[in-house]
Scaffold this motif. Structure first.
Motif, short mmCIF file in Angstrom:
data_model
loop_
_atom_site.label_atom_id
_atom_site.label_comp_id
_atom_site.label_asym_id
_atom_site.label_seq_id
_atom_site.Cartn_x
_atom_site.Cartn_y
_atom_site.Cartn_z
N SER A 14 -23.45 1.95 7.80
CA SER A 14 -22.00 2.12 7.77
C SER A 14 -21.61 3.58 7.67
N VAL A 21 -3.36 -2.62 9.24
CA VAL A 21 -4.34 -3.07 8.26
C VAL A 21 -5.74 -2.62 8.65
N ASP A 48 -18.64 4.77 7.13
CA ASP A 48 -17.72 4.94 5.99
C ASP A 48 -18.49 5.22 4.72
N THR A 49 -19.51 4.39 4.46
CA THR A 49 -20.26 4.51 3.21
C THR A 49 -21.02 5.83 3.17
N VAL A 58 -13.49 9.51 8.26
CA VAL A 58 -13.34 8.05 8.30
C VAL A 58 -12.37 7.64 9.40
N ASP A 89 -2.76 8.84 3.61
CA ASP A 89 -3.95 9.42 4.23
C ASP A 89 -3.79 9.48 5.74
N LEU A 109 -6.39 0.91 7.74
CA LEU A 109 -6.48 1.16 6.30
C LEU A 109 -7.74 0.57 5.70
N GLY A 120 -11.68 -0.90 5.37
CA GLY A 120 -13.02 -0.52 5.77
C GLY A 120 -13.83 -0.38 4.50
N ASP A 121 -15.03 0.18 4.59
CA ASP A 121 -15.79 0.42 3.36
C ASP A 121 -14.98 1.29 2.43
N THR A 122 -14.32 2.28 3.04
CA THR A 122 -13.45 3.16 2.28
C THR A 122 -12.03 2.69 2.52
N LYS A 123 -11.35 2.26 1.43
CA LYS A 123 -9.97 1.83 1.59
C LYS A 123 -9.07 3.06 1.61
N LEU A 124 -8.16 3.09 2.57
CA LEU A 124 -7.26 4.23 2.66
C LEU A 124 -5.83 3.78 2.38
N LEU A 125 -4.95 4.75 2.20
CA LEU A 125 -3.53 4.46 2.02
C LEU A 125 -2.77 5.10 3.17
N SER A 174 0.85 -1.19 0.00
CA SER A 174 0.00 0.00 0.00
C SER A 174 0.88 1.23 0.00
N ALA A 175 1.05 1.77 -1.18
CA ALA A 175 1.99 2.86 -1.36
C ALA A 175 1.51 4.09 -0.60
N GLY A 209 0.34 6.94 -0.95
CA GLY A 209 -0.43 7.96 -1.65
C GLY A 209 -1.55 8.47 -0.79
N THR A 210 -2.41 9.26 -1.36
CA THR A 210 -3.62 9.66 -0.67
C THR A 210 -4.80 9.32 -1.58
N THR A 211 -5.99 9.18 -0.98
CA THR A 211 -7.15 8.87 -1.80
C THR A 211 -8.02 10.09 -2.00
N GLU A 212 -7.62 11.21 -1.41
CA GLU A 212 -8.45 12.40 -1.48
C GLU A 212 -7.54 13.62 -1.48
N VAL A 229 -11.55 11.80 4.56
CA VAL A 229 -10.53 10.98 5.23
C VAL A 229 -10.53 11.28 6.73
#
Lengths: 325, 692
Positions: free
Chosen positions: A107, B385, A109-110, B414, B398, B388, B390-395, A19-20, A22-25, B411
């Motif tokens: 959830s 792990v 998260d969702t 979450v 983040d 990182l 969950g429903d939303t996968k993070l890196l 898992s590099a 990075g960021t997702t946002e 982020v």
């Protein structure tokens, strides 16, 4: 065991390495506020402030979702979409909303990923969950149900949701349509000679060797609609303070006397239709006056007994059709 | 009615006066059951009272009243008598054959097996006629019993039997509760079914069960003499020419058959199988003839019938008939049984011998270091792990942004909700494992864990009382309520079992009584106050980390750190206490005080864990066992390994529960049991080979 643990450790290490960083946002930016503010008060007394009519709305209970759909607001997130489609066909979803999980534990998260403008929740959710939802978006929290005034509770909910979504005109239209439907139903029943007819609504469940029956007292939404139709509720027991539902067994039905008896089940769930199934051979059931007189009505599936104006209008139609037969 | 009319043969060995007393006792019991049965027929939701019943029985009533008596009252009364009798018999036989006062149908996982099979059928929506769905419950119960018997090794240790049964019960019940949470509409009514009710839809079910009960009773009476011989010990019995293994298998299979039949008819009626034989054992102390299996099985049948029908009568007398319908019979028998059990445990002498210590290989230091090192690595990996996934996968980037307060809105949100959940799971797992280690060491009972001694139950009851009375209660209030409940429950348990220095059977029996009473009260509260809020209470009870925030975790963290420090400082004492009752006394160690201290610590730990993450069963049971199997029994090694194992177990359960069926999610407690059960059963199987 040791080998198992080593493998697990190696696997997690590999995952982390893969898992590099990075960021997702992208980083947060400041959004500018519009002038048209809306202020509402939820059931718990919490103030809800909106910058404008909410467009992206998430609903955590089916009655809330039904209100949204009826108002022409397509919810972006709905709890238990499949269940809604099974039990509430009176007001079908007009879009394909995201499933946010179960009604009891949606959830976070969702919901957060949907970035809604407004979340409409009910007091069936734990307070801690409501507190967390408030961090995602404004939360309009409604009382799940109120047996003291079921109809007022339903229309009150509709009004609040309409105010939040800027659809008060549509809400007024829905309420007027509902009133008209009730008046029309009452008239038709009177014409058919059913003014003041005793009308008992129930649902039931079969589990193992037992049959439990759930009477809908006058505190239930269905019970309140029945009264508006000029029907009498023959259930004498007290329902629960929220939904106005009581509990009884086959024996308890002997107190009803010569009434009209109606129920809603679901074809997908044979356990929900005891009246034609498990009870058919029961001596007590067979000796009941309304069973002997063939006054037991199964109303069509898909009317959510705790829903909104749409479900209740379908219900009125089905009652009128059943009694006029 | 066959049960009430068969008076057991009077014991021939007792002295003449005692013999008369025994007959009188039996006759009184028969009369009591008959009287209760008559009162029961006159009670119900319809207007049919004693006068109408009399008319119906003499053929003078109008047809409607007669149908109520014939299709509702009589079947209910018959079912109550049968179920009580059958469970009493099964319990008495199991306890005699296992020489364990805790053995009962509930501990053979029969009930849990039936519950799950009915749940599965409900979820798939397959339509089944009444008898077929009863059949499903029956098959489920028998399969579960077979698994327990197969895994525990017939004829091997009996502690192992109860251990395997309890483990499977927890695992299966968790799966079913998961189904209840995921399919609330399809499984409507199943939660109530699981509390047990003797209400019947006609005579069909009762007629179907009578032959089974007769076969079971006849079978048990036939093997009774051999079981009597087993009381002398396996070797002595073998010396007398009794086939030990065959006797044990026959008895257990017959008991499983009987309890599966009872479950089919009425759902799980809690505690009767445990309680009825306990009552008879008390009588047996006065009248020696009652201690023979043939009489004790028959008397237990009477006592069981009295317990069930009496509970039904009491309930219908105390609350209005419409409310009584909603309250499951099993809840009342559990409450009545729990009070009985506690009274018996505190008044009776502690007759149970200590369980023999587990035979474990001595492990080398290298093994300990490897295990501990691997677990630490696994824990760190798991933590990362979990954050990182969950429903939303993070890196990882983040997470870095978040720790520096630079993350975006989504982020931030979450991680704000996810990090406390991960921590709650890890801390609760560690605390429960340590609590279990302490309690098992002190009670020297491999079955003891915070749940068994009633602490978790008390905490959960406290929380549910708050949830039902103040629906808007926040997390702080819940934590406080859980603490109060746990403190009250443990004060009760320890207060009652303090006499005689916390002897192990008394403590566990009182604890089980309190645990059962609290879970019955929880069901009662939910059914009576807000039957449609069950999901909320279930969610909380299933051990969920849902909705936790960092401040909620502070008490748990503080308690855990303090407890680890105390345990490490007092490790030698803990080793001694766990050894046997005499060595510490010879060495001049204040046994009661040391035990009380360790127990208090165990209570505090489990209350804190319940407050933070709900009731997570199983960790307290599994982690210490697993740790001892891995690194031997010295606490300086067991404690760190158990704590790490507990954290990893609950942490894994939490991350799996949050991700696998996302966006729906299951509580960590449910998955802990689902993950823990196979591992624990595997441990049992493996150690069987090793111990021999």
């Amino acid at each position: 065991m040791r080998r198992l643990l080593l493998t697990a450790a190696a696997a997690t290490a590999a995952t982390i390495a893969l898992s590099a960083c990075g960021t997702t946002e992208p980083a947060a930016d400041k959004s500018n506020k519009s002038a048209e503010r809306i202020t509402l008060t939820g059931a718990s007394g919490t103030k809800v402030e909106l910058d404008g009519p909410a467009k992206k709305v998430v609903g955590t209970e089916w009655n809330v979702v039904e209100h949204l759909v009826s108002l022409g607001v397509e919810p972006v997130g709905v709890a238990d979409v499949k269940g809604y489609k099974t039990w509430d066909t009176a007001v079908p979803l007009t879009n394909e909303p995201k499933d946010i999980g179960t009604r009891g534990e949606p959830s976070m998260d969702t919901v957060a990923a949907l970035a809604p403008d407004l979340i409409v929740a009910t007091s069936d959710l734990p307070a801690a969950a409501l507190a967390q939802l408030r961090k995602i978006a404004p939360v309009l929290d409604l009382k799940a149900a109120d047996a003291a005034d079921p109809l007022g509770q339903m229309t009150g909910e509709l009004d609040l949701i309409a105010k939040a979504t800027g659809t008060t005109e549509q809400a007024d239209k829905l309420k007027k349509g509902f009133e008209a439907k009730l008046a029309e139903g009452k008239q038709e029943l009177e014409k058919a000679g059913h003014a003041g007819t005793e009308f008992a609504f129930a649902d039931g469940y079969v589990t193992g060797n037992q049959v439990s029956i759930r009477p809908y007292t006058s505190g239930s939404l269905i019970g309140a609609v029945n009264e508006k139709l000029g029907l009498k509720n023959p259930w004498t027991m007290k329902g629960d303070p929220a939904y106005g539902l009581a509990a009884t067994d086959v024996e308890g039905l002997t107190k009803l006397g010569d009434v009209e008896f109606a129920y809603i089940g679901s074809d997908g769930d044979k356990g929900s239709t005891p009246f034609t199934g498990a009870l058919a051979g029961n001596a007590v059931w067979k000796s009941l006056p309304f069973v002997k007189a063939d006054k037991v009505h199964r109303l069509p599936d898909g009317v959510w007994m705790f829903g909104g104006t749409g479900s209740m209008e379908s219900y009125v139609d089905s009652v009128v059709a059943a009694l006029k037969k | 009615m066959a049960v009430t009319t068969t008076a057991p043969a009077a014991p021939t060995t007792a002295a003449a006066s005692r013999k008369g007393g025994a007959v009188a006792v039996t006759a009184t019991l028969v009369l009591l059951v008959a009287a209760l049965a008559l009162v029961d027929i006159a009670q119900g939701t319809s207007a049919v009272g004693p006068a109408e019943v009399w008319k119906a029985l003499t053929g003078q009533a109008d047809p409607a009243d007669a149908s109520v008596v014939i299709a509702s009252r009589l079947p209910r009364m018959a079912a109550g008598l049968l179920v009580g009798a059958v469970l009493g018999m099964a319990g008495a036989a199991l306890q005699a054959v296992s020489r364990n006062v805790l053995a009962a149908p509930d501990t053979l996982a029969v009930n849990a097996g039936s519950y799950l099979s009915l749940g599965l059928v409900a979820v798939t929506g397959v339509s089944l006629p009444l008898l077929a769905s009863s059949g499903v419950a029956f098959v489920g119960g028998l399969v579960a019993a077979a698994v327990v018997l197969g895994l525990s090794g017939l004829g091997a240790g009996t502690v192992r039997l109860v251990l395997a049964g309890s483990a499977l019960t927890l695992g299966l019940t968790s799966v079913t509760e998961g189904l209840l949470l995921l399919f609330p509409v399809q499984t409507e009514g199943l939660y109530a079914w699981n509390q047990g009710s003797i209400a019947q839809n006609g005579f069909g079910g009762v007629l179907w069960m009578v032959p089974l009960a007769v076969i079971g009773l006849a079978g048990l009476l036939m093997v009774a003499r051999r079981v009597d011989a087993l009381a002398l010990g396996d070797d002595a019995a073998r010396g007398l020419g009794v086939p030990v293994r065959a006797t044990r298998v026959t008895t257990v299979v017959l008991s499983a058959l009987l309890s599966a039949a009872a479950v089919t008819l009425a759902g799980p009626i809690g505690f009767v199988g445990l309680c009825a034989p306990a009552v008879v054992r008390l009588l047996a102390r006065r009248y020696r003839g009652f201690s023979r299996v043939r009489t004790s099985v028959t008397l237990s049948a009477l006592a069981g019938a009295a317990l069930v029908i009496g509970s039904d009568v009491v309930l219908r007398t105390l609350v209005s008939s419409d409310t009584a319908v909603a309250v499951p019979t099993g809840v009342v028998t559990s409450l009545v049984g729990a009070v009985f059990l506690v009274v018996l445990a505190t008044r009776g002498r502690d007759t149970g011998a200590a369980a023999p210590p587990e035979r474990l290989r001595i492990r080398s230091r290298a093994v300990f270091l490897t295990v501990a090192g691997t677990l630490v690595a696994a824990l760190i990996g798991l933590a990362v792990v979990s954050v990182l996934l969950g429903d939303t996968k993070l890196l990882l980037g983040d997470v870095m942004n978040w720790t520096q307060g630079r993350a975006g809105r989504a982020v931030t949100f979450v991680l704000d909700t996810r990090v406390p959940r991960v921590l709650a799971a890890l801390l609760a797992g560690a605390a429960l494992a340590l609590s279990g280690t302490l309690v098992q060491a002190v009670t020297r009972n491999p079955l003891a864990e915070p749940g068994v001694i009633g602490v978790s139950g008390g905490a959960a009851l406290g929380a549910v009382v708050l949830v039902t009375t103040v629906p808007t209660a926040g997390p702080t209030g819940l934590a406080a309520a859980a603490f109060a409940g746990a403190a009250l429950a443990s004060a009760l348990v320890f207060g009652l079992s303090a006499r005689g220095g916390f002897q192990q059977n008394r403590l566990v029996l009182v604890g089980m009584g309190v645990a059962t009473a609290s879970s019955a009260l929880i069901s009662l509260l939910i059914v009576l106050t807000d039957p449609f809020n069950a999901t909320k209470a279930l969610t909380w009870l299933s051990g969920s980390t849902y909705g936790r925030t960092l401040p909620d975790l502070l008490p748990l963290a503080v308690v855990l750190v303090a407890a680890v420090a105390v345990t490490v400082a007092r490790r030698t004492e803990l080793d001694l206490v766990s050894l046997d009752g005499d060595t510490p006394r010879l060495l001049g160690l204040g046994l009661s005080r040391a035990r009380l201290g360790f127990l208090a610590l165990g209570v505090l730990l489990s209350a804190a864990a319940v407050a933070a993450a709900g009731t997570i069963a199983f960790v307290g049971l599994v982690a210490p066992h697993a740790a001892r199997a891995l690194v031997g029994r010295r606490h300086v090694r067991v404690v760190p390994v158990a704590v790490l194992l507990g954290a990893v177990l609950v942490g894994t359960a939490d991350v799996v529960g949050r991700t696998v069926i996302a966006p729906a999610q299951l509580g960590a407690g449910l998955l802990t049991a689902v993950i823990g059960t196979p591992y624990f059963l595997w441990l049992l199987v493996r150690s069987r080979g090793e111990a021999r």
